[in-house]
Scaffold this active site. Structure first.
Site, PDB file in Angstrom:
ATOM      1  N   GLU A   1       0.835  -1.173  -0.069  1.00 55.39           N
ATOM      2  CA  GLU A   1      -0.132  -0.007  -0.126  1.00 55.39           C
ATOM      3  C   GLU A   1       0.834   1.425  -0.091  1.00 55.39           C
ATOM      4  OE1 GLU A   1      -2.889   0.032   3.118  1.00 55.39           O
ATOM      5  OE2 GLU A   1      -3.945  -2.021   2.208  1.00 55.39           O
TER       6      GLU A   1
ATOM      7  N   GLU B   1      -5.168  -8.585   0.866  1.00 58.06           N
ATOM      8  CA  GLU B   1      -5.651  -8.334   2.238  1.00 58.06           C
ATOM      9  C   GLU B   1      -7.159  -8.119   2.197  1.00 58.06           C
ATOM     10  OE1 GLU B   1      -4.160  -5.004   4.525  1.00 58.06           O
ATOM     11  OE2 GLU B   1      -2.031  -5.620   3.978  1.00 58.06           O
TER      12      GLU B   1
END
Ligand code: FCB
Length: 436
Positions: free
Chosen positions: A157, A350
């Site tokens: 991320e 995720e």
């Protein structure tokens, strides 16, 4: 626990896993160098409950127990991250060497992420040479672990690390640069591209990245809201996917980046074997409202060209995040439509939710709903190859400290005792059914 209406069957070879990250679980801070997160959490007021990750889940000392939990769960793969500050310390790779051996012995495939936000203190993503240093570290890691690790993730991320850490100052290193944070995005993307080259040079042939993406919903059909939502979509989704998949930044962004980035974009767009998407919730966005807003604990400054609005017609998790499974189908099909054959196979790296309690039926409902939504994306023709639940263990949830519990396994942070929750048994059963 038998499911009455089982989740549809995923293709053979689909990779089932669970994720964690180093800073959130490891502890053993005395055996590594400090990271920007250690510096940040030491400053009063940065973490909601005033906690630090000094002990966290004490995973470095208790990893035997955690590997046994993974084996008991029956996952194919375990996504964890390497702490760059630990690798820099004397004998730093020894721990990961043992962990990888233990995972292989337990029949769980190790899938390391090479950077999950814990930058060594003293390094700075505003500096271009951080990208080169990252590549050197990656070369060292692949030389040591590449005989047993076959699947790699470069970064986690970069969007959140840029936005929360460098634009809004909510995460480490706590900088509030707003749009001047864009070079931080570029240098991480460059680090990713250089890491792909370093991994390939070390023999790796199964490489991805874990980017956070989600649909951006305009607050209304008013042109000002639609325009603001498009801009937010550009920041969250396109700014990080276009350079990787198309080799260019969205229009107008190049000019805000440090210098001429043409040659860097060649590095950044090195072909990937798969593309990881972390998905939690969609975002509703409208025109700027001219005032600072508090969005789930995130203070959004008034001068931003958009405002994040609440999604009010959905249940929310303990974190206040709306539960919208179909938005997972939406983002996956949107990516397929947007990037076509430039999009490699996708892995959901995720997905999860924060709820209290051991009898965590809401988590089971969340995961069940999202797996059905994922299956719908498969049916719609998106080439999805794997799914990782966030997270194996309750852990240190960044600026929220220990107040948010995302684990399939409960951790008592006083005694460090692990207790599998109802969702752990549910996921184990689901994996059995999928393989039956
Ligand atoms: C993601 C992070 C992960 C965890 C989850 C809840 O953005 O990658 O470390 O904090 O959110």
């Amino acid at each position: 626990m038998a499911t009455t209406n089982p989740v549809p069957r995923f293709p053979d070879g689909f990779l089932w896993g669970v994720s964690t990250s180093a800073h959130q679980i490891e502890g053993a801070v005395d055996e590594r160098e400090p990271s920007v997160w250690d510096v940040f959490t030491a400053e009063p007021g940065r973490v909601r409950d005033g906690s630090t990750a000094e002990v966290a889940c004490d995973h470095v000392r208790r990893h035997g127990e955690d590997v046994a939990l993974l084996a008991g769960l029956g996952v194919d793969a375990y996504r964890f991250s390497l702490s760059w500050p630990r690798v820099r310390a004397r004998g730093g790779l020894d721990f990961y060497d043992r962990l990888v051996d233990d995972l292989c012995a337990a029949g769980v495939r190790p899938v390391p992420t090479l950077f999950h936000w814990d930058l060594p203190a003293g390094l700075d993503w505003r500096e271009r040479d951080t990208a080169e240093r990252f590549a050197a570290y990656v070369s060292e890691v692949v030389a040591r672990l590449g005989d047993r690790v076959t699947k790699w993730i470069t970064l986690n991320e970069p969007a959140e690390h840029t936005l929360l850490g460098h634009a809004l100052g909510i995460h480490a290193p706590g900088l509030k640069l707003l749009f001047d944070a864009l070079p931080v995005a570029h240098h991480q993307l460059l680090a990713h591209g250089l890491a792909v080259r370093a991994l390939r040079a070390g023999g790796a042939d199964d490489i991805g990245i874990a980017n956070s993406h989600g649909p951006t919903w305009p607050a209304s059909r008013e042109p000002a809201d639609v325009e603001a939502a498009d801009f937010y979509d550009l920041l969250l989704n396109r700014l990080f996917a276009d350079p990787l998949l198309l080799g260019r930044y969205p229009d107008g962004i190049d000019a805000l980046m440090p210098g001429d980035v043409t040659a860097d974009l060649e590095v950044i767009s090195e072909p990937l074997d798969w593309y990881g998407i972390n998905y939690y919730a969609p975002t509703r966005v409208g025109a700027p409202q001219g005032t600072e807003i508090d969005f789930g604990g995130v203070r959004m400054p008034a001068e931003l060209p958009f405002s994040v609005r609440e999604i009010t017609d959905r249940p929310v998790t303990d974190f206040g995040w709306p539960v919208v499974p179909e938005a997972l189908t939406e983002i996956l099909t949107a990516f397929r439509d947007r990037y076509g054959d430039r999009l490699p196979p996708v892995v959901v790296t995720e997905n999860g939710c924060s709820y209290e309690g051991l009898d965590d039926r809401e988590r089971i409902a969340y995961l069940d709903g999202h797996l059905r939504a994922l299956h719908r994306a498969l049916e719609a023709g998106v080439d999805v190859r794997g799914y990782f639940v966030w997270s194996l263990l309750d852990n240190f949830e960044w600026a929220e400290g220990y107040a948010r519990r995302f684990g399939l396994v409960h951790v008592d942070f006083d005694t460090l005792k692990r207790t599998p929750k109802a969702s752990y048994a549910w996921y184990r059963e689901l994996l059995r059914e999928q393989r039956a």
